[in-house]
Scaffold this active site. Sequence first.
Site, PDB file in Angstrom:
ATOM      1  N   LYS A 297      46.142  33.039  46.610  1.00 31.34           N
ATOM      2  CA  LYS A 297      46.051  33.913  45.432  1.00 31.34           C
ATOM      3  C   LYS A 297      44.692  34.592  45.411  1.00 31.34           C
ATOM      4  CE  LYS A 297      44.663  33.855  41.045  1.00 31.34           C
ATOM      5  NZ  LYS A 297      44.420  35.267  40.839  1.00 31.34           N
TER       6      LYS A 297
ATOM      7  N   GLU B 233      33.570  26.409  45.533  1.00 31.05           N
ATOM      8  CA  GLU B 233      32.443  27.284  45.883  1.00 31.05           C
ATOM      9  C   GLU B 233      32.162  28.137  44.657  1.00 31.05           C
ATOM     10  OE1 GLU B 233      30.725  27.075  48.514  1.00 31.05           O
ATOM     11  OE2 GLU B 233      32.013  25.924  49.845  1.00 31.05           O
TER      12      GLU B 233
ATOM     13  N   CYS C  16      27.325  35.625  45.365  1.00 29.09           N
ATOM     14  CA  CYS C  16      27.063  34.310  44.772  1.00 29.09           C
ATOM     15  C   CYS C  16      25.665  33.795  45.088  1.00 29.09           C
ATOM     16  CB  CYS C  16      28.104  33.316  45.262  1.00 29.09           C
ATOM     17  SG  CYS C  16      28.307  33.363  47.057  1.00 29.09           S
TER      18      CYS C  16
ATOM     19  N   GLU D 131      23.542  33.560  36.338  1.00 26.74           N
ATOM     20  CA  GLU D 131      23.944  34.505  37.372  1.00 26.74           C
ATOM     21  C   GLU D 131      24.059  35.895  36.736  1.00 26.74           C
ATOM     22  OE1 GLU D 131      27.802  33.587  38.934  1.00 26.74           O
ATOM     23  OE2 GLU D 131      27.033  33.557  40.961  1.00 26.74           O
TER      24      GLU D 131
END
Length: 494
Positions: A174, A251, A285, A386
């Site tokens: 997905k 992750e 990331c 982030e």
Amino acid sequence: MKEFGLFINNEWVDAENGESFVTVNPATGESVSRLAKASAADVEKAAAAARQASAQWAALHPEERGRLMCEAARLIRERGEEFARVESAETGKTLHECRTIDIPFAVRAFEYYGKVMTGFQGEYIEVPQGGILDYVSYEPYGVVAVIAPWNFPIHLMTRDLCPALAAGNTIVAKASSKTPSTTSMMGEIIKDAGFPAGVINIVSGPGGTTGNAIMESRNVDVVAFTGSETVGRQLLKKSADAPVIKKLVLELGGKGAICVDKDADLDGAVNSALFGVCFNQGEVCCASSRAYVHEEIYDAFMEKLVKRFKMLKIGLPSDPATNIGTLIDAEALAKVEGYVQEAIADGAVALCGAKRYTEPPCDQGYFYEPTVLVNVREDMRAMKEEIFGPVLMVTKVKSLDEAIGYANNTDYGLGAAVWSENPKTLYRAGKLLKAGTVWQNYNVTSTPEAPYGGNKNSGFGREDGLHGLREFLCVKNNMQYVGPEYENFYGFKD
Ligand code: NAP
């Protein structure tokens, strides 16, 4: 506009309820693809197909699995330009990056894991007690679901899908519903390469429904998830509450840093700071959004840095001259802008950027100017969370140790970089920096052959290389008694 059904059992099928959705080019607002929207029932069909195909796929010799994977690599390479154009259209990243990074990584993942599994062997264990043949075998788990984010769609999909497949697992894939098309195109490749039906199944749809159904399926044994910390935590809870615990490979996000010592190669360090946070518009990331620079070279570093930030060309992703494409959507743009404005309101100073870019032809997208902030403090939200945009915050430090202390001052643990011309300094920093990857005179790069992953809130497990393969191999110890007479432990006699 491309059209994709769900890819189940090597067939393209509509969603059971007939629902579909359309993806949008974030740079222009144009439609890219229409895809079937998988319901929970569709996901279950895909997972059941994967389960059905599982024993046969696992029984194939790794060389045969590898042959099919190398054929898939060849076919993706052959259609590389088409893949790159679709990837760029849905993500808003430059066509150049798609051609040189995203698509080649996907090709390499199929090729590398297609070959490496043939060399993977079990172990014979010498045990002290006699009469026992003990050997360890590595076996597939069964069905692996791969859930991937939008920032490197086909690259991050194949990063887990390929080792899982090579290990003998079958797949439910997905992609993010923002960027699903290249993953669906992979269905065409799988069929053309001659994979048996059910080995790879592709379901498109949003995380809340399609993704959730994957987590709830008893036909899914392992979930390899790349995405946000928030969703990663939800999946952990789901796995804990499931009737059968699912193995997770997580992750998640990061808050990278670059530490620059006084003896660093100035040009290299500046270029790596630039690339570290501007590559893919900072939607990375492990982006190094914090820089800690030794006071002795700070002024020279900043002069070059700001000059080069201003040289970056913002533009349409398809324009070969473009360095910075668009952010993924309005929400991402508002988030980046929010972090910057809040930091400035709290005393930070912008040396460049710090605003949206709306010059035509970029007025239909979510472009943000590459930004350098100074006068930042460790307690600012922008320094902890982030940002996922081209925003670098720079702090002047008195020593490399001070830089390393700040770099480690984060709840994430994905990537960190250090620059110095002294190998001893690099080695020491490599030891001290707490991250899954420490770049030494390098930055924000991974390779399919070496492990990549994080600690703490960046998740657990590793992708890439043999470590990535092991995540999808179940360790089985086999003990066979081969001695003369089995021990009568209880001393029973007839
Ligand atoms: P996200 O919102 O967590 O989504 C990631 C994937 O999970 C998407 O396919 C999403 O589907 C799906 N999803 C969402 N909710 C779900 C649920 N309840 N159950 C199952 N699946 C669900 O992350 P993103 O915004 O796409 O990606 C950005 C994040 O990924 C950043 O935090 C970044 O740091 C992280 N990332 C980490 C790495 C790494 O290697 N550590 C690499 C790249 C990105 P929909 O999008 O269709 O809703």
